[in-house]
Design an enzyme around this catalytic site. Structure first.
Site, PDB file in Angstrom:
ATOM      1  N   ASP A 108      76.498 -52.376  51.770  1.00  0.00           N
ATOM      2  CA  ASP A 108      77.411 -51.468  52.312  1.00  0.00           C
ATOM      3  C   ASP A 108      76.900 -50.666  53.398  1.00  0.00           C
ATOM      4  O   ASP A 108      75.959 -50.005  53.282  1.00  0.00           O
ATOM      5  CB  ASP A 108      77.525 -50.408  50.862  1.00  0.00           C
ATOM      6  CG  ASP A 108      78.232 -49.172  51.333  1.00  0.00           C
ATOM      7  OD1 ASP A 108      79.088 -49.258  52.124  1.00  0.00           O
ATOM      8  OD2 ASP A 108      78.038 -48.156  50.461  1.00  0.00           O
ATOM      9  N   ASP A 295      82.977 -49.952  57.570  1.00  0.00           N
ATOM     10  CA  ASP A 295      82.488 -49.549  56.293  1.00  0.00           C
ATOM     11  C   ASP A 295      82.636 -51.113  55.307  1.00  0.00           C
ATOM     12  O   ASP A 295      83.761 -51.237  54.904  1.00  0.00           O
ATOM     13  CB  ASP A 295      83.150 -48.470  55.622  1.00  0.00           C
ATOM     14  CG  ASP A 295      82.412 -48.183  54.137  1.00  0.00           C
ATOM     15  OD1 ASP A 295      81.660 -48.949  53.759  1.00  0.00           O
ATOM     16  OD2 ASP A 295      82.929 -47.170  53.530  1.00  0.00           O
TER      17      ASP A 295
END
Length: 513
Positions: A108, A295
């Protein structure tokens, strides 16, 4: 005999060739982590619905405190707290300890900590459905014990820090600080197909000031270059999910050249972007500049509700009717229009009509009382909603006036947009049969336009007659100086190969192969 010899020689030659190719692939200084791709299912959607009230309460809390300066400047906004992993589809495997204990994690770029469930997680049901770290079974474990908690958009995890070796591919990061999660109360983590999260953001947003795994990879000399890159396979017919490359870029993952933009604020991989185009036409909202974050921890595309509503209108997405929005249009629509035609400053219009107060850069709630905070007397709820609705109406009307639409047509259009406001969960349904006729949505980054086709920005859940199609655009309103902000998730990174250049502090995008 001669033919046998020639056949043997040929086999020997091919074997040596394959060996040399394999050797060169492994010795190019790149660490390749195969990613698994998961199809979205109804269990995920059910969990998301169960979480919606909790998520909205959290978002309201963040808007009220962090964004309005209650607990600090808006620049301190914790965007990690808005993350929702329900639609995350790409996972990889790591090992923690000696011998390595295997965990499936989301890599992430929108957070910076590593956490996995702990064997000491006794009272949270999700822990019983995932792999758990057992410190007693690792010869390289070091006790830390410092408490830790991370709040996400769909729930919090809490526990304590520990130190151990972390194996990523063939590399072993020594003495890595990570969180052993002892509490995972959220439904999200119960149905999640991942065990934990490996954050690839900057240390500035790391909970407990823990050094991220990526930092230690670089510091311990485990990678060729301080660069990592994502290739996400969006072909639904192929099993391979994609590849995360540490130490550089694989030229087979993209075509053409990357467009690089500098990181403008360390913490997230944040950069400046220009306007958003809908079917080639400027939306006007980000013409003065917006920020964006690349992201990998979400599939969605989150951005200002004003623009997301315009996109939802263009693609026929059905959201929840906003009564406040319609009330603003009915009571103040003509006045807003008259002020725009009189060339009043758009940012001040909502304060001129009494719905907001102007703080020098943007409108803030004028304090139309609905719910009042007992401690400081500040109002929230209706006041914020009316102010936000007014600001959206100004942008929408500006957009239509530039297209020389009539006043009646503009007011009708704004009313239609009110009906397309995203649902409380931020997502809106679309007709699966209409995808091919939907417009292209484009983002301007580094002076270049990056297109997304309908098939790339629509999430399809399920198959056949039971299939549901969801707009990949969700509303996220973050005021200056951190915002206006877009979060570009896997939908964007799947179309565009993404390079995270830690050494030169920049992000690059190129057409993925």
């Amino acid at each position: 005999m001669g033919s046998r010899y020639r056949a043997f020689a040929l086999i020997l030659f091919l074997s040596s060739l394959l060996f040399s190719l394999a050797l060169s692939a492994s010795n190019d200084g790149l660490l390749r982590i195969g990613l698994k791709k998961l199809k979205l299912d109804q269990n995920n959607r059910l969990a998301a619905r169960l979480e919606s009230k909790e998520t909205e309460a959290l978002r309201a809390s963040i808007r009220k405190y962090n964004f309005r300066g209650k607990l600090g400047d808006a620049a301190d906004t914790d965007i990690v707290a808005l993350k929702n992993y329900m639609d995350a589809q790409y996972f990889g495997e790591i090992g923690i300890g000696s011998p390595p204990q295997k965990f499936t994690v989301i890599f992430d770029t929108g957070s910076s900590n590593l956490w996995v469930p702990s064997a000491k997680c006794y009272f949270s049901v999700p822990c019983f459905f995932h792999s758990k770290y057992k410190s007693s079974q690792s010869s390289t474990y070091k006790k830390n014990g410092k408490s830790a908690a991370i709040q996400y958009g769909t729930g919090a995890i809490s526990g304590f820090f520990s130190e151990d070796n972390v194996k990523v591919g063939d590399l072993v990061v020594k003495g890595q600080e990570f969180i052993e999660a002892t509490r995972e109360p959220s439904v999200t983590f119960l149905v999640a197909k991942f065990d934990g999260i490996l954050g690839l953001g900057f240390k500035e947003i790391s909970v407990g000031n823990a050094t991220p795994v990526w930092y230690n990879m670089v510091k311990q000399g485990l990678v060729k270059e301080p660069v990592f890159s994502f290739w996400l396979n969006r072909n639904l017919k192929e099993e391979e999910g994609g590849e995360l490359v540490f130490g550089g870029v694989d030229p087979n993952h993209y075509k053409g050249k990357h467009t690089y933009v500098p990181v403008t604020q360390k913490g997230y991989w944040q950069f400046e972007m220009g306007d958003v185009l809908i079917d080639g036409k400027e939306s006007g909202y980000c013409s003065g500049g917006c920020s964006a974050i690349a992201d990998s921890g979400t599939s969605l595309l989150a951005g200002p509700t004003t623009v997301v509503t315009m996109i939802n209108h263009a693609i026929g997405a059905a959201g929840v009717v906003s009564q406040q929005c319609k009330a603003v249009v009915e009571q103040y629509g003509q006045t807003i229009m008259d002020l725009l035609l009189a060339e009043a400053q758009p940012k001040k219009i909502c304060s001129q009509v009494g719905l907001c107060t102007f703080d020098g850069t943007r409108g803030v709630s004028a304090g139309i009382e609905s719910v009042v905070n007992e401690k400081d007397g500040r109002s929230s709820g209706l006041g914020d909603a009316m102010c936000s609705a007014c600001e959206m109406a100004v942008v929408w009307m500006q957009n239509q006036l530039k297209q020389n639409q009539t006043q009646d047509r503009i007011l009708n259009y704004v009313n239609e947009l009110c009906e397309r406001l995203p649902s409380p969960m931020g997502q809106s349904a679309v007709d699966c049969g209409s995808i091919s006729s939907m417009p292209t949505v484009s983002f301007t980054i580094g002076g270049k336009v990056f297109d997304l086709s309908p098939h790339e920005y629509i999430l399809k859940v399920g198959e056949g007659a039971a299939a549901q199609c969801i707009s990949g655009f969700t509303g996220l309103d973050i005021p200056p100086p951190r915002g206006p902000l877009w979060i570009l998730g896997d939908m964007f990174m799947g179309r565009y190969h993404t390079v995270f250049d830690f050494g030169k502090l920049r992000v690059g995008f190129a057409e993925a192969t």
